[in-house]
Write a protein that holds these residues in place. Structure first.
Motif, PDB file in Angstrom:
ATOM      1  N   UNK A   1       0.820  -1.205   0.000  1.00 61.78           N
ATOM      2  CA  UNK A   1       0.000   0.000   0.000  1.00 61.78           C
ATOM      3  C   UNK A   1       0.857   1.259   0.000  1.00 61.78           C
ATOM      4  N   UNK A   2       1.939   1.257   0.777  1.00 57.46           N
ATOM      5  CA  UNK A   2       2.817   2.420   0.824  1.00 57.46           C
ATOM      6  C   UNK A   2       3.483   2.652  -0.524  1.00 57.46           C
TER       7      UNK A   2
ATOM      8  N   UNK B   1       2.846   5.971  -2.897  1.00 53.94           N
ATOM      9  CA  UNK B   1       3.947   6.842  -3.295  1.00 53.94           C
ATOM     10  C   UNK B   1       4.032   6.950  -4.808  1.00 53.94           C
ATOM     11  N   UNK B   2       3.866   5.825  -5.504  1.00 56.78           N
ATOM     12  CA  UNK B   2       3.920   5.855  -6.966  1.00 56.78           C
ATOM     13  C   UNK B   2       2.768   6.646  -7.549  1.00 56.78           C
TER      14      UNK B   2
ATOM     15  N   UNK C   1       8.143  14.493 -15.123  1.00 60.20           N
ATOM     16  CA  UNK C   1       9.390  14.308 -14.400  1.00 60.20           C
ATOM     17  C   UNK C   1       9.340  13.156 -13.408  1.00 60.20           C
ATOM     18  N   UNK C   2       8.136  12.714 -13.076  1.00 56.40           N
ATOM     19  CA  UNK C   2       7.990  11.553 -12.210  1.00 56.40           C
ATOM     20  C   UNK C   2       8.642  11.726 -10.850  1.00 56.40           C
ATOM     21  N   UNK C   3       9.476  10.751 -10.469  1.00 55.31           N
ATOM     22  CA  UNK C   3      10.091  10.732  -9.148  1.00 55.31           C
ATOM     23  C   UNK C   3      11.021  11.923  -8.921  1.00 55.31           C
TER      24      UNK C   3
ATOM     25  N   UNK D   1       7.129   9.476   5.225  1.00 59.42           N
ATOM     26  CA  UNK D   1       8.510   9.124   5.567  1.00 59.42           C
ATOM     27  C   UNK D   1       9.350   8.850   4.323  1.00 59.42           C
ATOM     28  N   UNK D   2       8.736   8.286   3.285  1.00 62.79           N
ATOM     29  CA  UNK D   2       9.487   8.054   2.041  1.00 62.79           C
ATOM     30  C   UNK D   2       9.932   9.379   1.448  1.00 62.79           C
ATOM     31  N   UNK D   3       9.008  10.342   1.404  1.00 61.79           N
ATOM     32  CA  UNK D   3       9.364  11.671   0.897  1.00 61.79           C
ATOM     33  C   UNK D   3      10.438  12.316   1.768  1.00 61.79           C
TER      34      UNK D   3
END
Length: 269
Positions: free
Chosen positions: A21-22, A26-27, A35-37, A125-127
C-alpha cells in the motif's frame, strides 16, 4: 499493557500489506507527471531556495555559528527543519479525510482499517527520506562529509513519529464524525510551522517564550536532526527517552480511540 503493545507491533503484523500500500500510494503521487520521481527531489530543493531568499536575503534572518552572508548555512538548517515539519504537516493534513476517502476498505470486514494511518505515515517518511538524502548530498558537496551521528537519525525522529502516528489515528477517527476538523487542521498546521523553529533557530526566541518550546515536540526533533546532520551533536539520554515515552503514550491513546470508534465507521462513510 496490550494497549501499548498493539500499535507498536501493528507494522510487523501487516508488513506485507503495508509495503504494498505504501509503495502504491507513493507511486500514485507522481504517476502521469513528466518528471515523475524527480519531483521528490525538486520540491524540497525549490522550497529551500525560495524560503532562503525570503527569510535570509529579504528579512535578513541569520543563524548562530554561521557568517553573516552564509546563505548555505542558513539553507541547510532551513532544509533540515522543513523535512521534519513536512512529515507532520502531510500526516495531519490527510488524517481527517483518511477514512472518508477509503470507504471500500472500511466496508470490507477482513481489511485491517487500522493500517491506513500507518500507510499515510510511511508515505510521508518516504518523501522525508529522499529529502534527507538531498540534504546530506548538499552538506557533503558544499561543506564537507557529515559526522557518523547521522546513522542515529532513525532513532532521533522515532519519538516524533510515534506522536505523529497517534495524532493521525485520533484525527482520522474523529474526522469521520466531525467534518469540521478538516477545515481546522489547515490553519493549525500553518500556525505550528511558524511556532516551531523551522525558519529560525530556537536560540533567537526571547527567553520568556523560549521555555514554552519544550512543549513542542516538533521543536526538539528539528533541533536533534540539525545537530546530528550539521554539527554531529546528539541529545541527552534523559531528554530523548522522555520524548520517546510521551510519543508512545500518545500513540496508544490515538490507537485506542481509533479502535473504539472503528465499528461505527461503516455506518457513516
Amino acid at each position: 499493557m496490550r494497549f501499548l503493545w498493539d500499535p507498536l507491533t501493528l507494522p510487523a503484523r501487516h508488513r506485507v500489506l503495508l509495503r504494498r500500500l505504501a509503495r502504491r500510494e507513493f507511486e500514485a503521487r507522481y504517476r502521469g507527471s513528466i518528471l515523475g520521481l524527480a519531483w521528490a527531489v525538486i520540491t524540497p530543493v525549490a522550497m529551500m531556495a525560495v524560503y532562503t531568499f525570503v527569510f535570509h536575503s529579504v528579512l535578513a534572518a541569520r543563524w548562530p555559528g554561521h557568517a553573516v552572508d552564509d546563505r548555505m548555512g542558513y539553507a541547510l538548517n532551513l532544509l533540515a527543519g522543513l523535512i521534519v515539519f513536512n512529515v507532520i504537516a502531510e500526516c495531519l493534513g490527510r488524517a481527517p479525510r483518511l477514512i472518508l476517502e477509503n470507504p471500500s476498505y472500511v466496508k470490507k470486514l477482513v481489511f485491517p482499517v487500522e493500517i491506513l494511518p500507518v500507510v499515510a505515515l510511511l508515505g510521508a517518511m518516504i518523501s522525508a527520506s529522499i529529502g534527507c538524502l538531498v540534504l546530506l548530498l548538499i552538506q557533503w558537496t558544499m561543506v564537507g562529509p557529515p559526522s557518523l551521528a547521522i546513522l542515529l537519525l532513525p532513532l532521533l525522529v522515532m519519538p516524533l513519529l510515534f506522536l505523529c502516528l497517534g495524532a493521525t489515528y485520533l484525527l482520522a477517527a474523529l474526522g469521520v464524525f466531525l467534518r469540521d476538523i478538516g477545515q481546522i487542521i489547515g490553519p493549525l498546521v500553518m500556525v505550528l510551522m511558524f511556532l516551531s523553529p523551522v525558519f529560525y533557530p530556537a536560540e533567537s526566541v526571547p527567553q520568556p517564550w523560549r521555555d514554552w518550546l519544550v512543549l513542542n515536540p516538533l521543536a526538539a526533533t528539528i533541533g536533534w536532526v540539525r545537530g546530528a546532520v550539521l554539527l554531529g551533536n546528539l541529545p541527552s539520554a534523559g531528554t530523548y527517552f522522555g520524548q520517546l515515552v510521551a510519543g508512545i503514550l500518545f500513540l496508544a491513546l490515538g490507537y485506542r480511540t481509533f479502535m473504539a470508534l472503528r465499528p461505527s465507521f461503516a455506518d457513516v462513510v
